[in-house]
Design a protein around this motif. Structure first.
Motif, PDB file in Angstrom:
ATOM      1  N   ILE A 276     -34.239  -2.065-135.214  1.00  0.00           N
ATOM      2  CA  ILE A 276     -33.222  -3.058-136.143  1.00  0.00           C
ATOM      3  C   ILE A 276     -31.947  -2.189-136.586  1.00  0.00           C
ATOM      4  CG2 ILE A 276     -34.411  -2.195-138.336  1.00  0.00           C
ATOM      5  CD1 ILE A 276     -33.240  -5.617-137.675  1.00  0.00           C
ATOM      6  N   ALA A 277     -31.871  -1.137-137.006  1.00  0.00           N
ATOM      7  CA  ALA A 277     -30.778  -0.317-137.135  1.00  0.00           C
ATOM      8  C   ALA A 277     -29.821  -0.409-136.060  1.00  0.00           C
ATOM      9  CB  ALA A 277     -30.937   1.243-137.254  1.00  0.00           C
ATOM     10  N   THR A 278     -30.478  -0.285-134.685  1.00  0.00           N
ATOM     11  CA  THR A 278     -29.415  -0.608-133.644  1.00  0.00           C
ATOM     12  C   THR A 278     -28.791  -1.828-133.495  1.00  0.00           C
ATOM     13  OG1 THR A 278     -30.907   1.155-132.318  1.00  0.00           O
ATOM     14  CG2 THR A 278     -29.616  -0.089-130.818  1.00  0.00           C
ATOM     15  N   LEU A 279     -29.582  -2.640-133.610  1.00  0.00           N
ATOM     16  CA  LEU A 279     -29.038  -4.052-133.546  1.00  0.00           C
ATOM     17  C   LEU A 279     -27.996  -4.330-134.599  1.00  0.00           C
ATOM     18  CD1 LEU A 279     -32.325  -6.687-133.318  1.00  0.00           C
ATOM     19  CD2 LEU A 279     -30.541  -6.108-131.675  1.00  0.00           C
ATOM     20  N   GLU A 280     -28.087  -3.996-135.777  1.00  0.00           N
ATOM     21  CA  GLU A 280     -27.191  -3.833-136.783  1.00  0.00           C
ATOM     22  C   GLU A 280     -25.904  -2.969-136.390  1.00  0.00           C
ATOM     23  OE1 GLU A 280     -24.449  -2.860-139.983  1.00  0.00           O
ATOM     24  OE2 GLU A 280     -25.653  -1.221-139.046  1.00  0.00           O
ATOM     25  N   LEU A 281     -26.162  -1.979-135.763  1.00  0.00           N
ATOM     26  CA  LEU A 281     -24.806  -1.070-135.336  1.00  0.00           C
ATOM     27  C   LEU A 281     -24.069  -1.984-134.225  1.00  0.00           C
ATOM     28  CD1 LEU A 281     -23.293   1.685-134.989  1.00  0.00           C
ATOM     29  CD2 LEU A 281     -24.979   2.141-133.257  1.00  0.00           C
ATOM     30  N   ILE A 282     -24.622  -2.695-133.239  1.00  0.00           N
ATOM     31  CA  ILE A 282     -24.060  -3.360-132.061  1.00  0.00           C
ATOM     32  C   ILE A 282     -23.571  -4.544-132.517  1.00  0.00           C
ATOM     33  CG2 ILE A 282     -25.255  -1.757-130.420  1.00  0.00           C
ATOM     34  CD1 ILE A 282     -27.321  -3.860-129.951  1.00  0.00           C
ATOM     35  N   PHE A 283     -23.970  -5.310-133.674  1.00  0.00           N
ATOM     36  CA  PHE A 283     -23.947  -6.574-133.790  1.00  0.00           C
ATOM     37  C   PHE A 283     -22.182  -6.796-134.223  1.00  0.00           C
ATOM     38  CE2 PHE A 283     -23.477 -10.141-137.298  1.00  0.00           C
ATOM     39  CZ  PHE A 283     -23.857 -11.161-136.447  1.00  0.00           C
ATOM     40  N   ARG A 284     -21.289  -7.544-133.398  1.00  0.00           N
ATOM     41  CA  ARG A 284     -19.848  -7.634-133.478  1.00  0.00           C
ATOM     42  C   ARG A 284     -19.413  -6.389-133.653  1.00  0.00           C
ATOM     43  NH1 ARG A 284     -19.480 -12.768-133.723  1.00  0.00           N
ATOM     44  NH2 ARG A 284     -17.332 -12.335-133.283  1.00  0.00           N
ATOM     45  N   ASN A 285     -19.696  -5.495-132.835  1.00  0.00           N
ATOM     46  CA  ASN A 285     -19.273  -4.038-132.577  1.00  0.00           C
ATOM     47  C   ASN A 285     -18.656  -3.928-131.202  1.00  0.00           C
ATOM     48  OD1 ASN A 285     -18.468  -1.589-132.209  1.00  0.00           O
ATOM     49  ND2 ASN A 285     -20.424  -0.770-132.834  1.00  0.00           N
ATOM     50  N   GLU A 290     -17.269  -0.818-124.246  1.00  0.00           N
ATOM     51  CA  GLU A 290     -16.579   0.087-123.759  1.00  0.00           C
ATOM     52  C   GLU A 290     -17.480   1.288-123.557  1.00  0.00           C
ATOM     53  OE1 GLU A 290     -13.249   0.764-126.071  1.00  0.00           O
ATOM     54  OE2 GLU A 290     -12.429  -1.453-125.512  1.00  0.00           O
ATOM     55  N   ARG A 291     -18.552   1.592-124.080  1.00  0.00           N
ATOM     56  CA  ARG A 291     -19.265   2.888-124.095  1.00  0.00           C
ATOM     57  C   ARG A 291     -20.617   2.740-124.668  1.00  0.00           C
ATOM     58  NH1 ARG A 291     -18.862   5.003-129.160  1.00  0.00           N
ATOM     59  NH2 ARG A 291     -17.046   4.190-130.390  1.00  0.00           N
ATOM     60  N   ASN A 292     -21.680   3.784-124.503  1.00  0.00           N
ATOM     61  CA  ASN A 292     -22.850   3.505-125.002  1.00  0.00           C
ATOM     62  C   ASN A 292     -22.425   3.928-126.691  1.00  0.00           C
ATOM     63  OD1 ASN A 292     -24.563   3.108-123.272  1.00  0.00           O
ATOM     64  ND2 ASN A 292     -25.639   5.137-123.555  1.00  0.00           N
ATOM     65  N   VAL A 293     -23.136   3.057-127.603  1.00  0.00           N
ATOM     66  CA  VAL A 293     -23.198   3.517-128.998  1.00  0.00           C
ATOM     67  C   VAL A 293     -24.448   3.699-129.440  1.00  0.00           C
ATOM     68  CG1 VAL A 293     -21.142   2.159-129.591  1.00  0.00           C
ATOM     69  CG2 VAL A 293     -23.245   0.976-129.709  1.00  0.00           C
ATOM     70  N   LYS A 294     -24.501   4.824-130.089  1.00  0.00           N
ATOM     71  CA  LYS A 294     -25.736   5.202-130.748  1.00  0.00           C
ATOM     72  C   LYS A 294     -25.763   5.382-132.399  1.00  0.00           C
ATOM     73  CE  LYS A 294     -28.295   8.733-129.041  1.00  0.00           C
ATOM     74  NZ  LYS A 294     -28.776  10.020-128.310  1.00  0.00           N
ATOM     75  N   ILE A 295     -26.916   5.214-133.020  1.00  0.00           N
ATOM     76  CA  ILE A 295     -26.855   5.371-134.347  1.00  0.00           C
ATOM     77  C   ILE A 295     -26.783   7.059-134.615  1.00  0.00           C
ATOM     78  CG2 ILE A 295     -28.171   3.419-135.504  1.00  0.00           C
ATOM     79  CD1 ILE A 295     -30.597   4.591-134.721  1.00  0.00           C
ATOM     80  N   THR A 296     -26.443   7.328-135.656  1.00  0.00           N
ATOM     81  CA  THR A 296     -25.841   8.509-136.178  1.00  0.00           C
ATOM     82  C   THR A 296     -27.044   9.401-136.265  1.00  0.00           C
ATOM     83  OG1 THR A 296     -25.431   8.172-138.535  1.00  0.00           O
ATOM     84  CG2 THR A 296     -23.543   7.922-137.077  1.00  0.00           C
ATOM     85  N   LYS A 297     -26.878  10.990-136.130  1.00  0.00           N
ATOM     86  CA  LYS A 297     -28.100  11.886-136.386  1.00  0.00           C
ATOM     87  C   LYS A 297     -28.625  11.450-137.905  1.00  0.00           C
ATOM     88  CE  LYS A 297     -28.762  14.975-132.983  1.00  0.00           C
ATOM     89  NZ  LYS A 297     -27.571  15.401-132.348  1.00  0.00           N
ATOM     90  N   GLY A 298     -27.554  11.423-138.860  1.00  0.00           N
ATOM     91  CA  GLY A 298     -28.004  11.325-140.313  1.00  0.00           C
ATOM     92  C   GLY A 298     -28.844  10.077-140.515  1.00  0.00           C
ATOM     93  N   ASP A 299     -28.345   8.908-139.766  1.00  0.00           N
ATOM     94  CA  ASP A 299     -28.933   7.632-140.091  1.00  0.00           C
ATOM     95  C   ASP A 299     -30.483   7.656-139.488  1.00  0.00           C
ATOM     96  OD1 ASP A 299     -27.002   6.649-141.523  1.00  0.00           O
ATOM     97  OD2 ASP A 299     -26.261   5.377-139.918  1.00  0.00           O
ATOM     98  N   ALA A 300     -30.525   8.179-138.249  1.00  0.00           N
ATOM     99  CA  ALA A 300     -31.783   8.351-137.675  1.00  0.00           C
ATOM    100  C   ALA A 300     -32.690   9.111-138.563  1.00  0.00           C
ATOM    101  CB  ALA A 300     -31.589   9.125-136.205  1.00  0.00           C
TER     102      ALA A 300
END
Ligand code: PS7
Ligand code: MN
Ligand code: MN
Ligand code: MN
Ligand code: MN
Ligand code: MN
Length: 357
Positions: A276-285, A290-300
């Motif tokens: 769910i955090a990944t969906l939020e990160l990629i939504f309208r991003n 252009e590249r792989n996006v990942k949730i930050t270590k802190g958020d994880a």
């Protein structure tokens, strides 16, 4: 507390855990924290499927060789000493030393072994059907139905196997086995998130999993997603894919209510909250084009802490990220109203589970 005791493990099992760490950042950690009853069975289940997926993903294996390998992998996993040295995939080393996995599989309780073998048979055949199709039909999924069937083969079936293992070991409510649609949603939600996120990586690799039924509403050709001039359309397409994935959320929360063991709860909950955090990160991003996006270590880290408590804290994570999606929703998006309604529905569902005092 670590559930493993490496000093009591034999060489082949140690080697299996080395492969587990090598092949997955996310799963190796949660698997190693599992209840000792299921730790080794699920680690081996993972490695068998990782081996199968390495064959599926390898575009250097010709189709007339790949298809029978996929269909036959449930027999291959029984052949003492079997190794495969012709893969060029990132996890090829696992197949080069697959004999250690086979050795360890044979030490499992027969009821666990049979579940793993049965799911390997089903997944291998499903992957083979799609390997043939994606090659033939101008490469890629056509309808949402095709897309969901593929997600069923590669993730819904993993869910089925895991649920059968949980129930066989009495670590989950046996009623879960009678609710296959809950299990299916758990797999669909993870796999769809993976597919939506990997749009760029998969394109570079010459693969496409988004169904044409959805993307053709936004762009004329698949490559258009990666044109700067088509940014808005590409983001609207991704929005519609996110909207589709969000339909599984309620059933996922329901499923997690059936776990009876803390380690199994953590094991199933962490991937879902990360999703769910990944969906939020990629939504309208636009970055995901252009590249792989990942949730930050802190958020994880934060999500991990919250996902290892109880269903309430897991619902809080879902509520937080769904609200953020809701806020980011853009009125110019053709799915604006549907997304807004979907988010509101989920927020409402969580509210009825845990009413505010
Ligand atoms: C047996 C733990 C908990 C009821 C290897 C866990 C690829 C998303 O795109 O590498 O290749 O980079 O990130 C996992 C349901 C499956 C579904 C599936 C086996 C949850 C081979 C995970 C994982 C069901 C096919 C991540 C589905 O791969 O993807 C075990 C309940 C393997 C689960 C693939 C994907 C997993 C995935 P990519 P990843
Ligand atoms: Mn991956
Ligand atoms: Mn694959
Ligand atoms: Mn893969
Ligand atoms: Mn080697
Ligand atoms: Mn992927």
């Amino acid at each position: 507390v670590h559930k493993r005791d490496p000093s009591k493990e034999c060489e082949t099992l140690k080697e299996c855990f080395r492969f587990l760490k090598m092949t997955s950042r996310s799963f190796s950690m949660v698997i190693q924290e599992l209840n000792p009853e299921l730790l080794v069975p699920i680690a081996l289940f993972y490695l068998v499927l990782r081996g199968l997926d390495t064959i599926e993903d390898d575009m250097t294996i010709p189709l007339d060789k790949k298809t029978p390998m996929l269909r036959d992998f449930h027999n291959t996993m029984e052949i003492d000493g079997w190794q495969f040295h012709e893969s060029k995939e990132k996890d090829a080393e696992l197949l080069e030393h697959f004999d250690v996995v086979i050795t360890e599989l044979k030490k499992l309780k027969p009821e666990y072994y049979e579940i793993i073998k049965d799911l390997t048979l089903k997944m291998g055949n499903g992957m083979a059907d799609y390997a043939a199709d994606t090659d033939k039909i101008e490469n890629g999924m056509q309808t949402v139905e095709d897309y969901e069937l593929y997600c069923h083969y590669v993730a819904g079936l993993v869910g089925e196997g895991l649920t059968r293992l949980f129930v066989a070991s009495e670590l989950a409510n046996p009623k879960l086995a009678e609710r296959p649609s809950l299990t299916e949603s758990m797999g669909q939600f993870l796999q769809k998130t993976n597919i939506i996120r990997d749009i760029h990586e998969d394109w570079v690799d010459g693969r496409r999993w988004y169904p044409k039924e959805i993307w053709s509403k936004h762009v004329d050709k698949w490559e258009d997603h990666f044109e700067l001039s088509k940014r808005e359309q590409a983001l609207n397409c991704i929005s519609e894919m996110v909207l589709d994935a969000l339909k599984h959320v309620e059933e996922c929360l329901f499923y997690m209510a059936g776990m009876r063991d803390q380690s199994c709860f953590n094991f199933v909950a962490i991937p879902q909250t990360m999703a769910i955090a990944t969906l939020e990160l990629i939504f309208r991003n636009p970055a995901i084009l252009e590249r792989n996006v990942k949730i930050t270590k802190g958020d994880a880290c934060q999500i991990m802490l919250e996902s290892t408590q109880n269903l309430f804290t897991v619902c809080e994570v879902f509520r937080r990220y769904v609200r953020r999606i809701h806020k980011k929703n853009d009125p110019r998006d053709p799915n604006f109203l549907a997304i807004s309604a979907r988010c509101a529905k989920i927020e409402q569902f969580i509210e009825t589970l845990y009413p505010k005092q």
